[in-house]
Design a protein around this motif. Sequence first.
Motif, short mmCIF file in Angstrom:
data_model
loop_
_atom_site.label_atom_id
_atom_site.label_comp_id
_atom_site.label_asym_id
_atom_site.label_seq_id
_atom_site.Cartn_x
_atom_site.Cartn_y
_atom_site.Cartn_z
N LEU A 159 0.83 -1.21 0.00
CA LEU A 159 0.00 0.00 0.00
C LEU A 159 0.86 1.26 0.00
O LEU A 159 0.54 2.24 -0.69
N ARG A 160 1.93 1.24 0.76
CA ARG A 160 2.82 2.40 0.78
C ARG A 160 3.52 2.59 -0.56
O ARG A 160 3.69 3.72 -1.04
N ARG A 161 3.93 1.49 -1.16
CA ARG A 161 4.54 1.58 -2.49
C ARG A 161 3.52 2.08 -3.51
O ARG A 161 3.85 2.89 -4.39
N LEU A 162 2.28 1.61 -3.36
CA LEU A 162 1.23 2.06 -4.26
C LEU A 162 1.00 3.56 -4.12
O LEU A 162 0.80 4.27 -5.12
N GLY A 163 1.03 4.04 -2.88
CA GLY A 163 0.87 5.47 -2.66
C GLY A 163 2.00 6.27 -3.30
O GLY A 163 1.76 7.32 -3.91
N SER A 164 3.22 5.77 -3.18
CA SER A 164 4.36 6.47 -3.79
C SER A 164 4.26 6.48 -5.30
O SER A 164 4.53 7.50 -5.95
N VAL A 165 3.86 5.34 -5.87
CA VAL A 165 3.73 5.26 -7.33
C VAL A 165 2.66 6.23 -7.82
O VAL A 165 2.85 6.92 -8.83
N LEU A 201 -2.47 9.54 -1.48
CA LEU A 201 -2.66 9.86 -0.06
C LEU A 201 -3.60 8.86 0.61
O LEU A 201 -3.40 8.48 1.77
N ALA A 202 -4.63 8.43 -0.13
CA ALA A 202 -5.55 7.43 0.42
C ALA A 202 -4.84 6.11 0.68
O ALA A 202 -5.07 5.45 1.71
N ALA A 203 -3.95 5.71 -0.23
CA ALA A 203 -3.20 4.47 -0.04
C ALA A 203 -2.29 4.57 1.18
O ALA A 203 -2.19 3.62 1.98
N TYR A 204 -1.63 5.71 1.36
CA TYR A 204 -0.80 5.92 2.55
C TYR A 204 -1.64 5.85 3.83
O TYR A 204 -1.23 5.26 4.83
N THR A 205 -2.82 6.45 3.79
CA THR A 205 -3.69 6.47 4.96
C THR A 205 -4.13 5.06 5.35
O THR A 205 -4.06 4.67 6.53
N VAL A 206 -4.58 4.29 4.36
CA VAL A 206 -5.01 2.91 4.63
C VAL A 206 -3.83 2.08 5.15
O VAL A 206 -3.99 1.26 6.06
N ALA A 207 -2.65 2.31 4.59
CA ALA A 207 -1.47 1.56 5.04
C ALA A 207 -1.16 1.86 6.50
O ALA A 207 -0.87 0.94 7.29
#
Length: 207
Positions: free
Chosen positions: A134-140, A184-190
């Motif tokens: 999820l964090r990688r997804l947020g960065s991408v 940002l949503a991916a970072y939040t969920v992570a």
Amino acid sequence: MLANKRTDWLREFQTGMAVATVVMALVTLGVLAVGVVGLTGGTNAGTVQVRVPGTVADQPVITATEGLSDRAAVAADGGIDVVITDPTLGEYGLSLLTWLPGYCLIMVVTGMLFTMIRRARRTDPFTAATVTTLRRLGSVALIGGVAVQLAAMLANYALSGSVLASGTAGAFDYFPWGWVLGGLAAYTVADIMARGRRMREDLDGVI
């Protein structure tokens, strides 16, 4: 009567991500094939579309207003789509930068989601691997979305020199809010999942 079967939404979402990835790959290959045929075969398929701003520094870039009333004009922040027929190899390469990175980014994101969901369905979804993905997804999404938009703007700016007699001019279409908010949503969920994992580990230690 048959018992109501509970819908496996993770499976449905996984299938959707797989289909989206395949469709985007096929569309990308199809558009590339059409462009290659146009460049090598001398057909009308080889065209390049460029977006130029209506005005720059309050001066009209394209003065043609046929079809508009006397009180109408192209908006200063608006764009006009222009087609280049019989493009050169360089123009076609710049044209690829206006859309190909975006398509590739979508394929990468949907592929990452597919992999994460498949792993979550086969094992425990609340794992460190899911948080990392999820964090990688947020960065991408964050970095890739901004980079894709910047590349498209620069390529479009370079292409405008082929259609404007006055030189080059760029049109800022939009800020990639969708990619930024998605990242940002991916970072939040992570972070939520990471905190939940720590709480579960603490609870297991107490028990």
